[in-house]
Design a protein around this motif. Sequence first.
Motif, PDB file in Angstrom:
ATOM      1  N   GLY A   1       5.159  15.554  -0.585  1.00  0.00           N
ATOM      2  CA  GLY A   1       6.102  16.088  -1.745  1.00  0.00           C
ATOM      3  C   GLY A   1       7.519  15.974  -1.175  1.00  0.00           C
ATOM      4  O   GLY A   1       8.408  16.535  -2.060  1.00  0.00           O
ATOM      5  N   ALA A   2       7.773  15.377  -0.065  1.00  0.00           N
ATOM      6  CA  ALA A   2       9.373  15.436   0.389  1.00  0.00           C
ATOM      7  C   ALA A   2      10.293  14.847  -0.174  1.00  0.00           C
ATOM      8  O   ALA A   2       9.663  13.527  -0.812  1.00  0.00           O
ATOM      9  N   PRO A   3      11.412  15.114  -0.297  1.00  0.00           N
ATOM     10  CA  PRO A   3      12.354  14.157  -1.218  1.00  0.00           C
ATOM     11  C   PRO A   3      12.435  12.774  -0.365  1.00  0.00           C
ATOM     12  O   PRO A   3      12.382  12.621   0.822  1.00  0.00           O
ATOM     13  N   VAL A   4      12.518  11.782  -1.352  1.00  0.00           N
ATOM     14  CA  VAL A   4      12.390  10.442  -0.692  1.00  0.00           C
ATOM     15  C   VAL A   4      13.651   9.931  -0.621  1.00  0.00           C
ATOM     16  O   VAL A   4      14.870  10.422  -1.053  1.00  0.00           O
ATOM     17  N   HIS A   5      13.816   8.842   0.052  1.00  0.00           N
ATOM     18  CA  HIS A   5      15.288   8.278   0.655  1.00  0.00           C
ATOM     19  C   HIS A   5      15.660   7.625  -0.691  1.00  0.00           C
ATOM     20  O   HIS A   5      15.186   7.410  -1.664  1.00  0.00           O
ATOM     21  N   GLU A   6      17.050   7.370  -0.789  1.00  0.00           N
ATOM     22  CA  GLU A   6      17.589   6.540  -1.655  1.00  0.00           C
ATOM     23  C   GLU A   6      16.958   5.200  -1.946  1.00  0.00           C
ATOM     24  O   GLU A   6      16.530   4.710  -0.723  1.00  0.00           O
TER      25      GLU A   6
ATOM     26  N   LEU B   1      12.627  -5.510  -8.776  1.00  0.00           N
ATOM     27  CA  LEU B   1      11.893  -4.127  -7.884  1.00  0.00           C
ATOM     28  C   LEU B   1      12.702  -3.494  -7.018  1.00  0.00           C
ATOM     29  O   LEU B   1      12.316  -3.845  -5.908  1.00  0.00           O
ATOM     30  N   THR B   2      13.523  -2.978  -7.272  1.00  0.00           N
ATOM     31  CA  THR B   2      14.403  -2.443  -6.122  1.00  0.00           C
ATOM     32  C   THR B   2      14.442  -0.981  -6.076  1.00  0.00           C
ATOM     33  O   THR B   2      14.583  -0.535  -5.018  1.00  0.00           O
ATOM     34  N   SER B   3      14.104  -0.279  -7.041  1.00  0.00           N
ATOM     35  CA  SER B   3      14.155   0.931  -6.902  1.00  0.00           C
ATOM     36  C   SER B   3      12.938   1.660  -6.440  1.00  0.00           C
ATOM     37  O   SER B   3      11.855   1.242  -6.611  1.00  0.00           O
ATOM     38  N   ALA B   4      13.030   2.789  -5.709  1.00  0.00           N
ATOM     39  CA  ALA B   4      11.866   3.157  -5.051  1.00  0.00           C
ATOM     40  C   ALA B   4      11.089   3.979  -5.936  1.00  0.00           C
ATOM     41  O   ALA B   4      11.416   4.482  -7.089  1.00  0.00           O
ATOM     42  N   PRO B   5       9.772   4.066  -5.791  1.00  0.00           N
ATOM     43  CA  PRO B   5       8.956   4.909  -6.830  1.00  0.00           C
ATOM     44  C   PRO B   5       9.559   6.221  -7.174  1.00  0.00           C
ATOM     45  O   PRO B   5       9.789   6.905  -6.093  1.00  0.00           O
ATOM     46  N   GLN B   6       9.388   6.771  -8.328  1.00  0.00           N
ATOM     47  CA  GLN B   6      10.066   7.858  -8.717  1.00  0.00           C
ATOM     48  C   GLN B   6       8.998   9.157  -8.483  1.00  0.00           C
ATOM     49  O   GLN B   6       9.263  10.013  -7.807  1.00  0.00           O
ATOM     50  N   HIS B   7       7.726   8.799  -9.063  1.00  0.00           N
ATOM     51  CA  HIS B   7       6.726   9.959  -8.899  1.00  0.00           C
ATOM     52  C   HIS B   7       6.103  10.321  -7.731  1.00  0.00           C
ATOM     53  O   HIS B   7       5.857   9.375  -6.903  1.00  0.00           O
ATOM     54  N   HIS B   8       5.971  11.508  -7.103  1.00  0.00           N
ATOM     55  CA  HIS B   8       5.484  11.692  -5.972  1.00  0.00           C
ATOM     56  C   HIS B   8       4.223  12.547  -6.050  1.00  0.00           C
ATOM     57  O   HIS B   8       4.375  13.723  -6.407  1.00  0.00           O
ATOM     58  N   GLU B   9       3.043  12.071  -5.528  1.00  0.00           N
ATOM     59  CA  GLU B   9       1.587  12.717  -5.631  1.00  0.00           C
ATOM     60  C   GLU B   9       1.850  13.854  -4.388  1.00  0.00           C
ATOM     61  O   GLU B   9       2.250  13.687  -3.336  1.00  0.00           O
ATOM     62  N   THR B  10       1.035  14.724  -4.615  1.00  0.00           N
ATOM     63  CA  THR B  10       0.810  15.759  -3.528  1.00  0.00           C
ATOM     64  C   THR B  10      -0.895  15.216  -3.199  1.00  0.00           C
ATOM     65  O   THR B  10      -1.256  14.214  -3.528  1.00  0.00           O
ATOM     66  N   GLU B  11      -1.135  15.655  -2.025  1.00  0.00           N
ATOM     67  CA  GLU B  11      -2.218  15.067  -1.194  1.00  0.00           C
ATOM     68  C   GLU B  11      -3.520  15.412  -2.297  1.00  0.00           C
ATOM     69  O   GLU B  11      -4.614  14.418  -2.530  1.00  0.00           O
TER      70      GLU B  11
ATOM     71  N   ILE C   1      -3.607  12.642  -4.692  1.00  0.00           N
ATOM     72  CA  ILE C   1      -4.043  11.450  -4.349  1.00  0.00           C
ATOM     73  C   ILE C   1      -5.611  11.432  -4.235  1.00  0.00           C
ATOM     74  O   ILE C   1      -6.269  10.439  -4.612  1.00  0.00           O
ATOM     75  N   LEU C   2      -5.924  12.413  -3.743  1.00  0.00           N
ATOM     76  CA  LEU C   2      -7.540  12.543  -3.366  1.00  0.00           C
ATOM     77  C   LEU C   2      -8.574  12.422  -4.912  1.00  0.00           C
ATOM     78  O   LEU C   2      -9.301  11.600  -4.953  1.00  0.00           O
ATOM     79  N   GLU C   3      -7.636  12.999  -5.749  1.00  0.00           N
ATOM     80  CA  GLU C   3      -8.512  13.180  -6.963  1.00  0.00           C
ATOM     81  C   GLU C   3      -8.277  11.628  -7.659  1.00  0.00           C
ATOM     82  O   GLU C   3      -9.162  11.088  -8.048  1.00  0.00           O
ATOM     83  N   ARG C   4      -7.194  11.167  -7.444  1.00  0.00           N
ATOM     84  CA  ARG C   4      -6.840   9.528  -7.948  1.00  0.00           C
ATOM     85  C   ARG C   4      -8.052   8.716  -7.460  1.00  0.00           C
ATOM     86  O   ARG C   4      -8.916   7.999  -7.944  1.00  0.00           O
ATOM     87  N   LEU C   5      -8.037   8.972  -5.958  1.00  0.00           N
ATOM     88  CA  LEU C   5      -8.929   7.962  -5.362  1.00  0.00           C
ATOM     89  C   LEU C   5     -10.668   8.306  -5.713  1.00  0.00           C
ATOM     90  O   LEU C   5     -11.495   7.501  -5.788  1.00  0.00           O
ATOM     91  N   GLU C   6     -10.826   9.494  -5.986  1.00  0.00           N
ATOM     92  CA  GLU C   6     -11.950   9.917  -6.424  1.00  0.00           C
ATOM     93  C   GLU C   6     -12.512   9.162  -7.777  1.00  0.00           C
ATOM     94  O   GLU C   6     -13.578   8.894  -8.142  1.00  0.00           O
ATOM     95  N   ARG C   7     -11.408   9.266  -8.546  1.00  0.00           N
ATOM     96  CA  ARG C   7     -11.526   8.644  -9.896  1.00  0.00           C
ATOM     97  C   ARG C   7     -11.770   7.361 -10.016  1.00  0.00           C
ATOM     98  O   ARG C   7     -12.640   6.675 -10.750  1.00  0.00           O
TER      99      ARG C   7
ATOM    100  N   ILE D   1       3.478   5.990   3.403  1.00  0.00           N
ATOM    101  CA  ILE D   1       3.214   4.905   2.252  1.00  0.00           C
ATOM    102  C   ILE D   1       1.882   4.954   2.035  1.00  0.00           C
ATOM    103  O   ILE D   1       1.377   4.725   0.705  1.00  0.00           O
ATOM    104  N   SER D   2       0.787   5.315   2.699  1.00  0.00           N
ATOM    105  CA  SER D   2      -0.578   5.208   2.516  1.00  0.00           C
ATOM    106  C   SER D   2      -1.317   6.228   1.915  1.00  0.00           C
ATOM    107  O   SER D   2      -0.899   7.457   2.036  1.00  0.00           O
ATOM    108  N   ASP D   3      -2.078   5.870   0.957  1.00  0.00           N
ATOM    109  CA  ASP D   3      -3.053   7.102   0.355  1.00  0.00           C
ATOM    110  C   ASP D   3      -3.933   7.497   1.454  1.00  0.00           C
ATOM    111  O   ASP D   3      -4.065   8.862   1.655  1.00  0.00           O
TER     112      ASP D   3
END
Lengths: 373, 306, 356, 557, 373
Positions: free
Chosen positions: C289-294, E3-13, E16-22, E248-250
């Motif tokens: 959940g760390a802030p990501v880079h720009e 596609l230059t913008s970095a992904p916005q949403h950030h999952e918690t661990e 991620i585990l739930e998503r993989l489970e599903r 980057i990895s699940d």
Amino acid sequence: MSEPAPIDPVALADDPARPASDSPAVEDRRERGRSRSSRLAGFVYLRQRLALYLTVAVASVILNFALPRFMPGDPATQMIREITNKTGAPPSGYQIQMIKARYGDPDRPLVLQFWDYITQLAHGDLGQSAQYYPISVNELIARALPWTLYLAIVSTVLGWIIGTYLGARLGWRPGRRLDAMLTPLSMFFSSIPAFWLGLLIVWYFAYMNGWFPNQGAYDNSLPIDLTSADFYLSALYHSVLPFFTLVIVGFARWLFSMRNMMITTVNEDYVQLARAKGLPENRIRSRYAARNALLPNFTGLAQSMGGALTAVILAETVFIYPGIGSLLTGAQAARDFPVMQGVMLMVIFASLLFNFIADSVYVLLDPRTREVR
Amino acid sequence: MVKRFLLIGKVQVGLAIIAVFTLMAIFGPWFSTTVLGTTPQQVDYLHLNGSPPGPGHWLGTTSQGQDVLSWMLHGTRTSMLVGFTSAVIGTFLTVVIGAWAGFSGGFVDRFLNGVILVFGNFPTFALLFIVAAAFQNANWLLVSIVIGGIEWAGGARQIRAQTMSLRGRDFTTALRTVGESRARIILVEVMPHLLGVISPMFLGLIAAGVNQQAALAFLGIGNPSEPSWGLMINWAMTQNALFRGLWWWFVPPGLALCLIGFATTMVNFGLDEITNPTLSSRRMKLMRIFLRDTARASRQKELVSS
Amino acid sequence: MVPPSAQSDLAEAIVPETDRGTPVLEARDVHVHFPGTDSAGRPVTIRALDGVDLSLHAGQICALVGESGSGKTTIARLFALIHSPTSGEIRFKGEPVKVRGGRAERAYYRNVQLIYQDPFASLNGLKKIRTIISRVVKIHYPRLGRKRTQERTAELLQKVNLTPPERYLDRYPTDLSGGQRQRVAIARTLAVDPDVLLADEPTSMLDASIRLDVLNLLSDLRESEDVAVLYITHDIASARYLSDRIHVMYGGKVVESGPTERIVSAPVHPYTQLLLSAAPDPARFKGSGAPVHEAIPDARPVDTTKELRGCRFADRCPVATPRCTTEDLPLFRSTEDDHTVQCWQAENAAEYVRQR
Amino acid sequence: ACGGSTGGGSPSGATEDGGSGARSTAGTIDNDGILRIGATIATSNVFPENFNVFGGGDSAPGNALFWETLFRISSTDGSALVPNLGKSFEYTEEGKVCTYTLRDDVTWNDGEKFTSKDVAYTYGFIFEEPGTEPDEDGNLPWLAKAIETPDEHTVVVTYNEPQYTEDLPLSLYFPIYPEHIYKDLDRQSYQDKAPVGTGPGRLTKFSGQQIEIEIREDYWGEVSSELKAVHIVPAGTAGNIESQITKGDVDWSQGGAPGVVDNFVGMEDHNGYFYYPDGSTRGIIMATHKGPTKDVAVRKALRAGADMSIVAQAAGIAYTVPSVTGLDTGIYESMLKEEFSKPMTADVEGAKKLLADAGWSVNDAGNLEKDGKEFPLKLYIQNDNPVEMTTMPIVVDQWSTNLGLKVEFTPLPADVFGPAQAKGDYELSLWTTNAAGGAFQAFTMYMHTKIYKIGDELADGNYGRWEMPDAANEAITAITQTPPDQVDQIVEHCQVLQQAVSDDAPYIPVQSNGAGGMFTTMKWSGIKQASEIDYFPRVDGYNNVVQTLRDLSPTKA
Amino acid sequence: MTLTSAPQHHETETEILERLERSRTLLDVRGLCVDYVTESGNIRACDDVDLTLKRGEILGVAGESASGKSTLLNALGRLQRMPAATSAGEIWFHPTDGSDPVDIATLDERELAPYRWTRISVVMQSAMASLNPVIRLGEQFTDVIRTHAPEVSEAAARAQAEELLTMVGISADRLTAFPFQLSGGMQQRALIALSLACDPDLVLMDEPTTAVDVVMQRQILDQVLAAQERLGFAVVFVTHDLSLLLEISDRIAIMYGGKVVEVGTAARLHSSAKHPYTRALRRAFPPLSEPVRRLSGIPGSPPDLLALPAGCAFSTRCGDAMPLCHQRIPQLRDIDPGRSACFLTNGELSDEELAQQLAARDAAPEQHREDRS
Ligand SMILES: Nc1ncnc2c1ncn2[C@@H]1O[C@H](COP(=O)(O)OP(=O)(O)OP(=O)(O)O)[C@@H](O)[C@H]1O
Ligand SMILES: Nc1ncnc2c1ncn2[C@@H]1O[C@H](COP(=O)(O)OP(=O)(O)OP(=O)(O)O)[C@@H](O)[C@H]1O
Ligand SMILES: [Mg+2]
Ligand SMILES: [Mg+2]
């Protein structure tokens, strides 16, 4: 314990197959502008080759000038004696002057001699044969050259095509039975001296069985008639054995260079990627593997033209083919320096021309050569 | 590395062939005179007009009734002598010019490279032919010098490229930056790396020299009193051996030429397999065996499981 | 054995300029130009170094980071006299260095040594470790005698933790792992008792697992031998780990330099910021959940072939203003620590004074 | 099979063998009226397009079909001249003036008439400028005054000295050239692509591989009426021509390679081979001016040391062994002294004795040794003759086995061999020792010392540098001054020469040289036995080929 | 659309585990073994590898050099070349269209064709080597598109290629360029675009960013992640840069000596790795934002696959190795969450066994440890 340094392929100097640029420092925007300029500047490679060939040509002209002048035995005197012996009288003053101008008058400064030589050459005048005086060297060469070119070009190209094709086949799936059989066999073929193989072939096919003529370029009983099919057929018939010889000794080296190149190429990442892409095998083999593996073989073809002429020269002696080779050996036996020099110059120019043609085709085949390093 | 190299079957065959011919060159003439009791010049009046191989003459006689085997044995000496000498001369030029160009860089390099390219693009045989023709009746030494003096360009190109890449390698720069002298870098540190290129080149030059000499002799250039393979073929051809069917006269020398060429091709092939393991035929064989075995094993497993 | 770790502490790392005395090795406004050709074969000038000031101090590790082609190697090779500057000068202990070949060069190499990137290439594979190292000893201490030379060779191997030395002396470089080879290469440089070690990406060819050992070795040598180390790297994290100072290069210029922690934690130059945000950081693992880079807008490499006024980074810079390319590049120096930056961004902070 | 044992006046055994080998049967087969001749030319197998035999270089073969001489030499009688373009000649003023009468029915193949002007022009450039004063070397010019042509059919040549023998070489080597074509040309450097001659041939087509010559209808002489054209093709190197003749692609070719009798004639019924000695002899010339061969004992020992009949057998081309004088025992039967009338034989013991008596020994290395000095010997030969390449190693081996003498066999290319011989840089060299063309020619060709310059060096036409005994010299002069019809006197002088050669051994006769020829009777027959004809059927001798063409007729099928 | 913008949403661990489970299984690898056949013996570079991959999962594979990462990846894509051979194991592929799973390890080249690129595509380490240097970029796109969808017209394929290129930020006109006319980073991006050409379910990436600069690497990663987010393909991402994988990895699989020794989420591997090797590897990357401590690498060097130590391959370098570790090979077993192949954590040993072993280890410390160098 020593470790032979691995051959560094990139270091093999002017190998056009090397990647054109290893510096990633190429900028996006600059590249866009570049695509046009690169097409314009595309033939820098050819330009470099051309410069090289010009140098070689100039060097050979100089060498041609220098050889008779620095070799033991003075060709001018030789020629004057030859004429004296034949005619019972020394050549006229004008003749002597001409002969000396061409083959080195010790009394004239070298620079001036060179100038005379160059001007004569610039007029396309290669002088007169000593043996067949006063026939001009140009005339003798003009009569012989077409036959040699015919032999050299067709046999080289034929050998190249056969060798390359077989090599591509074998290298695609190395280690199979055909490969295990053909590769060592062709290794042996490639070491056969052309003149000896020619001898064996003549002996067997012409003398023992009489299936093919043992001499000449066409049937003597036919007139040289460039419009008659019979003439062409007989020329073809007479060239079967020489071609056979030259192709046998010639194809093998293409075979294994292509085979090895193919094996290496098949292991290249881009062929792997093509496989991963699920392209049909035929397409991978021809468009991805063979096409790239072909490139070094093609460079080889260009460079081999000089060597091919050597084999042709020797084979002509065996098959008594009325080409440059026969002319050269005849001239050598009679110490006909003007002819020898003229032939050498011709051979060099011809091989340079082939080189250049092959290079030009190469540029079409390999886009990388259109870029500068 | 050397050991691995020597273990390749192709290399062994190649080197063995060369060794056999070298031995023949050294002991052949002696064998011919003392064991066979003939010299090439000796005429057997009972076998004039060329008789086929048989008990008295293992390889038959020529149209003068001379012993072909004796010719072969003596010819091997001349041919190998020319091969070795021209190879030594050629290699020397190759290494000196190639390494000199590769190491000096700048103008010297450009000049030498030009010379190399010019020679490399020359149809050398034509040149060889004409130069050799000037020294009519040249003995083997002269022929060797001419051959060696002309056939160096291809090798020099390789050596130059190699030295250039070695010069650019970190280890030579590293040696310079620890204060090593240039001469020592070239001679002690870099030379051994070139051996891998030089030795097959030397072999190749031997074969080339033997072949060139044969081709020249075949065309009638060289000393006719020195029996050599090319001279044999030349004499056989000019003395009607083809028409008369005296094949035993011209087949052996040609075969010898083939074998010499074959040997160097084999060695070079072996070398290729070392530097580029994908080409190794031994490996291909192992692979085939492995795949067969695993296929068999999995088939068995399927049988068991079903 | 490795001496106990010297905790690289923030406070310790910041040594005021005045305390450091004269630099051992110093580059003053050096330019290095190479002839090159552009894509169309026209000759161009590559400005590999474009006015660089850099100084190395005894007992200090100076890191040089920057993208590929920014001129890092060129600086190292300049210091190692492999290239000579097109303009500007190099000073060794305050004296301008002007040697070309011969004994003077040898004397210089007794003080300045270069460690290469690729330990597989920088050692002659045909020579034994013994020969490789003792040869250097012989060159520089010819009067040492054979026995002493051998002893010294063994000592050197020990110094780089190749113990026991006998196990390595008679091996060939091919028999050693990458890390061991790099140690041999370092031992060779130590044979002359250098004052300066120039390490050009000494670990980039090594496996992650042995990189740190080589870095630690350098760090220890700095302590024990009191050498100045120039550490060149792509990896800003390792620069942070090892060095006292960081110089950030871009397009042949040092765009920002300062104490390590300062650069890493509060970079001023947008390029340094970009570099930092692009570098992978284990702490930002997925799921943290760390802030990501720009977002990285543009990753074109720099073109150093054109003469340009102002800042080369301007066309990629998110905060560029017209004056970045219309005015000469400024140089700002921090009043609080030894931090310099070549960017107008520093103008806004009170801490910086313009030097140029 | 056919050794030199067949002496006597009949053609050699081989002629019968060869000639009879070919059987002709009835019925005409289609040959298009074309006779194909194989011609040997130098190593390169392309014809030079030049028929000017007086030019500076080699000319194309077949020029005997264009060019003709005034007289031709009879093969049955060594020195008899047979009328050709000339009807007769007469010597007056003790042999100083020769008057030729010419035929009046001869035309050039361009239609011009053949006249005395043509002869005057040709002989004019052969004999060079007239004059009566000796030059700086003391040699008189040949002609005392310019050649005169009193009328269209008469030519008068005036010499400074009696020249009874001059017509022999003129008949052999100097055809008449058309004055109307050549007079304004530089004869030496004119490339004659369209020869205008008196002969039966007219050039229709020339290519490097084939010369096509049609037979003109207005030829003054006679050729086979069925013959329309002659095509000349290159003979190639050894074996080529044989196989082409065997296949019937070529009808006739000069020469014969080693083993021709065994291999070629036996190959097909229609193959034939003949050999006519022409009175010339090939022999090993010994340098009398230097080295061990300066010693006559050595020369004689070398001559006696080899059995030439063995050598002849090995050659397999059916030549005979000449007498010790170098003269053929057949052709010169009537002229030879009694003791020289048999082919030469070896006498090994005699040879050894000669050497020993003169103080020579052969050392371990096989070299001659005298007074502690050793003299290695080399035998030079020109390497382009396959027969000699075969026979000479045998000669060398004979010396080796008989005398223990190791002579180095050294074949050389023509251009090395020739100068070495001319400059005298050799010990032993194989060359023609006696020329065809009668007693005078036989002995004088290479013995008159002719000195000329090669570059800066002096060469000598007398390759052996043999200084003849005075008696021999006088005999030669006497022959030139004896009118040809005084046969007995000439024979007498000739026998003096024979004795001199036998005593002094300037050379070792090896083989009686001559015309060899291979042919097939598939298309054409009629090549005659030597006994039936008075010419040499050879392709390149002036007039001979024309004579042969006269006798040919299509083979009956 | 780029596609230059970095992904916005950030999952918690847990997310991620739930998503993989599903999500459903995409690839199920069992007991995969790959051997390299060499003259000095067979190298088993992948030994008994078990892996499962869910749809849309990003699986990282990390490990030292020569640990078999690329080998595994090539085996998954059925791309091994001489001298590698899959000698055992199954690779079950579960197509997303719901058809029956197939063991692609048993398919031959023809049967594989429908899976290639449309289901599984690859991105190789060196873009420079993976793109055919003499074929224009456009053709390398269109040939694969049209091979798998022959109904698509050339023009449509081209349009599709243009779209793909723009997606990775390369202007469409570069389709006419030859690969060497692109900079390294562009080539790499083009390769990634190419891998998406047939909308695959799985993209295998072998160090796609090691050859490029950090900044470029970051940009490429952003594009990959954005594309993945949008298209939902699964990724197997091989690199030796663990810190990158963590970002980057699940899930991450750690390989050592040809075996997978640990599998777990990034979070777990970051803070509580179960295998000593993972911990050591993790420590080998100095932090950028955490406090600097003196770190040390892993002692010793990676094992020689031809002479693997008995027991756990890592035992000789392991600070925690117990006597048993040198005798028996620990199994890769499921633990919660993830998997581990270390006796200390994989639950293979009972508690007393473990205690006993630990006691034995502490009694004779250092015994089996190699010297630090
Ligand atoms: N000998 C040379 N000749 C020509 N150009 C050179 C030479 N050496 C370096 N350059 C150029 O100078 C510039 C700087 O190169 P340098 O090697 O110093 O970069 P770097 O920062 O070390 O890059 P990397 O991180 O890739 O090692 C580059 O554009 C490079 O192409
Ligand atoms: N062509 C080959 N022939 C023989 N052995 C090979 C070959 N390719 C790889 N290997 C061996 O297989 C093992 C695994 O190699 P692999 O390339 O899979 O490692 P990797 O983890 O991808 O390493 P890296 O990080 O260096 O890419 C190594 O021991 C290597 O030596
Ligand atoms: Mg660098
Ligand atoms: Mg890998």
